[in-house]
Design a protein around this motif. Structure first.
Motif, PDB file in Angstrom:
ATOM      1  N   VAL A  64       0.858  -1.193   0.000  1.00 53.17           N
ATOM      2  CA  VAL A  64       0.000   0.000   0.000  1.00 53.17           C
ATOM      3  C   VAL A  64       0.892   1.241   0.000  1.00 53.17           C
ATOM      4  O   VAL A  64       1.768   1.380   0.861  1.00 53.17           O
ATOM      5  N   SER A  65       0.662   2.126  -0.970  1.00 52.62           N
ATOM      6  CA  SER A  65       1.469   3.346  -1.038  1.00 52.62           C
ATOM      7  C   SER A  65       0.717   4.394  -1.847  1.00 52.62           C
ATOM      8  O   SER A  65       0.338   4.135  -2.988  1.00 52.62           O
ATOM      9  N   GLN A  66       0.490   5.541  -1.251  1.00 44.97           N
ATOM     10  CA  GLN A  66      -0.185   6.616  -1.980  1.00 44.97           C
ATOM     11  C   GLN A  66       0.585   6.939  -3.253  1.00 44.97           C
ATOM     12  O   GLN A  66       0.039   6.931  -4.343  1.00 44.97           O
TER      13      GLN A  66
ATOM     14  N   ALA B   8       1.003  15.612   4.649  1.00 47.78           N
ATOM     15  CA  ALA B   8       0.200  14.762   5.535  1.00 47.78           C
ATOM     16  C   ALA B   8      -0.870  14.046   4.711  1.00 47.78           C
ATOM     17  O   ALA B   8      -1.702  14.677   4.075  1.00 47.78           O
ATOM     18  N   SER B   9      -0.820  12.747   4.741  1.00 46.56           N
ATOM     19  CA  SER B   9      -1.773  11.969   3.938  1.00 46.56           C
ATOM     20  C   SER B   9      -3.134  11.941   4.635  1.00 46.56           C
ATOM     21  O   SER B   9      -3.222  11.710   5.837  1.00 46.56           O
ATOM     22  N   THR B  10      -4.192  12.197   3.872  1.00 43.33           N
ATOM     23  CA  THR B  10      -5.544  12.197   4.469  1.00 43.33           C
ATOM     24  C   THR B  10      -6.512  11.391   3.596  1.00 43.33           C
ATOM     25  O   THR B  10      -6.876  10.274   3.936  1.00 43.33           O
TER      26      THR B  10
ATOM     27  N   ALA C 237      -1.434   9.861  15.875  1.00 42.43           N
ATOM     28  CA  ALA C 237      -0.194  10.444  16.387  1.00 42.43           C
ATOM     29  C   ALA C 237       0.647  10.994  15.234  1.00 42.43           C
ATOM     30  O   ALA C 237       1.184  12.105  15.319  1.00 42.43           O
ATOM     31  N   ILE C 238       0.724  10.230  14.131  1.00 42.46           N
ATOM     32  CA  ILE C 238       1.511  10.720  12.983  1.00 42.46           C
ATOM     33  C   ILE C 238       0.948  12.056  12.502  1.00 42.46           C
ATOM     34  O   ILE C 238       1.681  13.009  12.254  1.00 42.46           O
ATOM     35  N   LYS C 239      -0.384  12.121  12.371  1.00 41.49           N
ATOM     36  CA  LYS C 239      -0.996  13.361  11.850  1.00 41.49           C
ATOM     37  C   LYS C 239      -0.644  14.546  12.746  1.00 41.49           C
ATOM     38  O   LYS C 239      -0.239  15.609  12.268  1.00 41.49           O
ATOM     39  N   ILE C 240      -0.822  14.359  14.067  1.00 41.34           N
ATOM     40  CA  ILE C 240      -0.597  15.486  14.981  1.00 41.34           C
ATOM     41  C   ILE C 240       0.886  15.876  14.990  1.00 41.34           C
ATOM     42  O   ILE C 240       1.233  17.058  14.920  1.00 41.34           O
TER      43      ILE C 240
ATOM     44  N   SER D  46       6.998  12.237  -1.023  1.00 38.71           N
ATOM     45  CA  SER D  46       7.342  10.839  -1.291  1.00 38.71           C
ATOM     46  C   SER D  46       8.771  10.601  -0.868  1.00 38.71           C
ATOM     47  O   SER D  46       9.681  11.328  -1.266  1.00 38.71           O
ATOM     48  N   VAL D  47       8.935   9.564  -0.070  1.00 35.50           N
ATOM     49  CA  VAL D  47      10.243   9.296   0.519  1.00 35.50           C
ATOM     50  C   VAL D  47      10.948   8.279  -0.366  1.00 35.50           C
ATOM     51  O   VAL D  47      10.803   7.077  -0.213  1.00 35.50           O
ATOM     52  N   THR D  48      11.726   8.816  -1.322  1.00 30.52           N
ATOM     53  CA  THR D  48      12.319   7.938  -2.329  1.00 30.52           C
ATOM     54  C   THR D  48      13.744   7.521  -1.979  1.00 30.52           C
ATOM     55  O   THR D  48      14.498   7.107  -2.846  1.00 30.52           O
TER      56      THR D  48
HETATM   57  O1  M6R Z   1       3.419   7.474  -0.668  1.00 28.57           O
HETATM   58  P1  M6R Z   1       3.348   6.534   0.473  1.00 28.57           P
HETATM   59  O2  M6R Z   1       1.930   6.210   0.877  1.00 28.57           O
HETATM   60  O3  M6R Z   1       4.123   5.269   0.247  1.00 28.57           O
HETATM   61  O4  M6R Z   1       4.019   7.278   1.688  1.00 28.57           O
HETATM   62  C1  M6R Z   1       4.280   6.602   2.885  1.00 28.57           C
HETATM   63  C2  M6R Z   1       4.635   7.558   3.997  1.00 28.57           C
HETATM   64  O5  M6R Z   1       5.809   8.241   3.715  1.00 28.57           O
HETATM   65  C3  M6R Z   1       3.508   8.562   4.243  1.00 28.57           C
HETATM   66  O6  M6R Z   1       2.306   7.937   4.537  1.00 28.57           O
HETATM   67  C4  M6R Z   1       3.870   9.511   5.413  1.00 28.57           C
HETATM   68  O7  M6R Z   1       3.892   8.806   6.600  1.00 28.57           O
HETATM   69  C5  M6R Z   1       2.876  10.668   5.449  1.00 28.57           C
HETATM   70  N1  M6R Z   1       3.577  11.908   5.496  1.00 28.57           N
HETATM   71  C6  M6R Z   1       1.959  10.623   6.602  1.00 28.57           C
HETATM   72  O8  M6R Z   1       1.016  11.639   6.568  1.00 28.57           O
END
Ligand code: M6R
Length: 585
Positions: free
Chosen positions: A335-337, A388-390, A466-469, A581-583
């Motif tokens: 799962v990855s946005q 921040a993913s929502t 917790a991550i969101k805050i 995106s953490v590449t």
């Molecule tokens: O793109 P991805 O869903 O793979 O990203 C994973 C995480 O880096 C991402 O969900 C991160 O934790 C968000 N900044 C949280 O809001």
């Protein structure tokens, strides 16, 4: 992590690069820079901080590259900002990734007499190219790429070449196809307002984009030419604008009125087929990072409760340690946005090496994850720009529920429940509701800690809360399983320490007991859920949706995080130290 843009065409490159880079700022924002090519000379401007106009308009030329940085090697300094050049300024390069063998390479290059101006690993690419420049710039780039360890995306301009050369060994790069003009970027939003036609660069490939010619794709190792198709993307440029909202985050929270319904827009046959694969598999893993990881952890509860199926969540960066449990009968759901998170891609790579079938749940069609998977469910949430993913979170959850209900041979019932939930979310997200949460945020915004507890389905959502805050308000926030508090963390509860309690409205006795334990120690108890229990000092109502409560409970926390961030004057969409995106690993 780090945004890259390149342009080859008939218009002035600098304004295009500038506008595109602003759209990529969510990928990194500690410094930025541009280089253009004009009359066989390379022109460079760079700066520390977020993108501002300083000096960019003075760059001449119709070919150029730009970069927005998320620092890995070397401090946040102007000298470490990209583009980087070689000793004689033959080339300028921008880079996204990490060069794992950079120390050895740098030592060698220094021995050969190369002079370094920055502390970055990226600069060595320019010097490696310089070493082979006699073979022609295209060949020099190819040779440089062959010796780089780790994952990289590199875009190069050279005073000896009327165009751009780019190469990919892990980090994303996409070519945008315009009218006699081309873009190259690490993400589609960079050029989506100019074209929605793209060509993907796969790992181990390079592209040569010469002015007034069609791009030529090649395999880096063999140097063979590769044919590519032009793909049309169905996102439109408006979707990546903030519209009437002040921040992307609030826009994306509000979009959850529709995105859950859009996520349900899946081919039922595919859902059933994958559910069948899950059923048959010997060992099913879910993997993801950060918020997507918390979605996966919720998946354990979803499959167990709804379909009586044991699935395991492993955070992607740890997944390689599980390789001994992988066989051809294992199934991996990633799962990855973004579909570009390096840890997720590494997990998938390890799984594929063991013959594991990979199903992905992602928001980005054509992303690396999509292309590596045997089957992809697109969550259809539209571009998510806030760090921040929502909206992606709730859409990903919706797909896991669909799969579990399908596995339980109850897909129509599952769909109905999800649609009902979506309509309740639509009712919930009204201005009065937001105002109520804003008042709670005002009360909490000076607190130094916030704790969140949940049980069962709501335990992973406590972690996600917790991550969101943390990321939006920088308040120290920690999520726990309700039952765990008394085993240690309760020592942290003092008078008025806020503790958010996630509830379902049914079978809540145990979590309410945990809330009582907090209250007995002076804590401020903030309940989230359908029922107002006596122990709550403050209450945020959510609709009663039974097993679907993670979907509705996380939304008010997203709003709370947003308003906490606003009260504290934080950079909502681009929080410090983070990137969308953490590449890198
Ligand atoms: O793109 P991805 O869903 O793979 O990203 C994973 C995480 O880096 C991402 O969900 C991160 O934790 C968000 N900044 C949280 O809001």
């Amino acid at each position: 992590m780090c945004g890259i843009i390149g342009y080859v065409g008939h218009r002035e490159a600098a304004p295009i690069l500038f506008a595109s880079l602003q759209k990529l700022e969510y990928r990194g924002y500690d410094s930025y820079g541009f280089a253009t090519l004009h009359q066989r000379k390379i022109w460079i401007r760079k700066n520390k901080g977020k993108i501002s106009e300083a000096g960019f308009e003075k760059l001449p030329g119709t070919i150029g590259i730009g970069h927005t940085r998320w620092a890995t090697h070397g401090n946040v300094e102007k000298t470490n900002a990209h583009p980087h050049v070689d000793c004689e300024k033959h080339v300028a390069i921008v880079h996204n990734g990490i060069i794992e063998n950079f120390e050895i390479l740098k030592k060698r290059l220094k021995k050969d007499g190369h002079k370094f101006r920055s502390q970055t690993d990226s600069e060595i690419i320019a010097h490696l190219i310089e070493n082979n420049i006699g073979a022609g710039v295209e060949e020099a780039v190819r040779r440089a790429m062959l010796v780089l360890g780790g994952r990289s995306a590199v875009v190069v301009i050279s005073r000896d070449f009327d165009g751009i050369i780019a190469a990919r060994t892990g980090s994303p790069l996409i070519v945008g196809v315009g009218e006699n003009e081309y873009y190259i970027a690490s993400d589609i939003p960079a050029f989506l307002n100019r074209t929605n036609k793209v060509m993907y660069l796969d790992d181990g490939q390079m592209v040569i984009i010469e002015k007034n010619k069609a791009p030529v794709f090649k395999d880096i190792k063999s140097n063979d030419i590769i044919k590519k198709r032009i793909i049309t993307i169905d996102w439109d440029a408006e979707q990546i604008e903030k519209g009437k909202y002040k921040h992307y985050m609030i826009k994306e929270i509000m979009e959850q009125k529709e995105t859950i319904i859009r996520a349900l827009n899946q081919d039922s046959r595919a859902i059933k087929k994958v559910a069948n694969e899950i059923d048959k598999a010997f060992g099913v893993f879910l993997t993801g990072c950060g918020t997507a990881g918390k979605v996966c952890l919720t998946g354990e509860y979803i499959f167990s409760n709804i379909a009586n199926k044991h699935v395991n969540y492993v955070t992607s960066s740890e997944f390689p340690n599980y390789k001994n449990f992988l066989t051809k009968k294992t199934l991996l759901i990633a799962v990855s946005q973004s579909g570009e998170t390096a840890d997720v891609l590494e997990a998938v790579k390890v799984a594929k090496e063991k013959g594991v079938k990979v199903i992905s749940i992602t928001n980005v069609k054509g992303s690396t994850l999509d292309r590596m998977s045997d089957y992809t469910f697109l969550i259809n949430a539209g571009p998510e720009k806030a760090v921040a993913s929502t909206k992606a979170t709730t859409a990903q959850l919706a797909i896991l529920y669909l799969l579990a209900y399908s596995l339980a041979k109850n897909i129509d019932h599952g769909k109905r429940l999800l649609l009902e939930t979506a309509s309740k979310i639509n009712d919930m997200l009204n201005p009065r509701y937001e105002e109520h949460i804003k008042k709670i945020a005002k009360r909490l915004h000076r607190k130094k800690d916030i704790f969140i507890i949940g049980r069962g389905f709501n335990y992973p959502m406590a972690l996600e809360s917790a991550i969101k805050i943390q990321e939006v308000s920088y308040i120290h926030a920690q999520g726990f399983a309700g039952g765990e508090l008394k085993h240690g963390p309760i020592a942290l509860i003092e008078k008025n320490t806020p503790c958010i309690v996630l509830t379902k409205g049914e079978d809540d006795h145990d979590i309410i007991s945990n809330a009582m334990e907090v209250k007995a120690r002076g804590g401020l108890v903030i309940g989230v859920g359908p029922k107002r229990y006596g122990v709550f000092d403050l209450w945020i109502k959510t609709p009663s949706v039974g097993v679907l409560s993670p979907i509705v409970n996380i939304i008010p926390i997203q709003l709370l995080a947003y308003h906490l961030g606003l009260f504290r004057g934080c950079e909502i969409d681009t929080p410090r130290n983070l990137a969308k995106s953490v590449t890198v690993k």
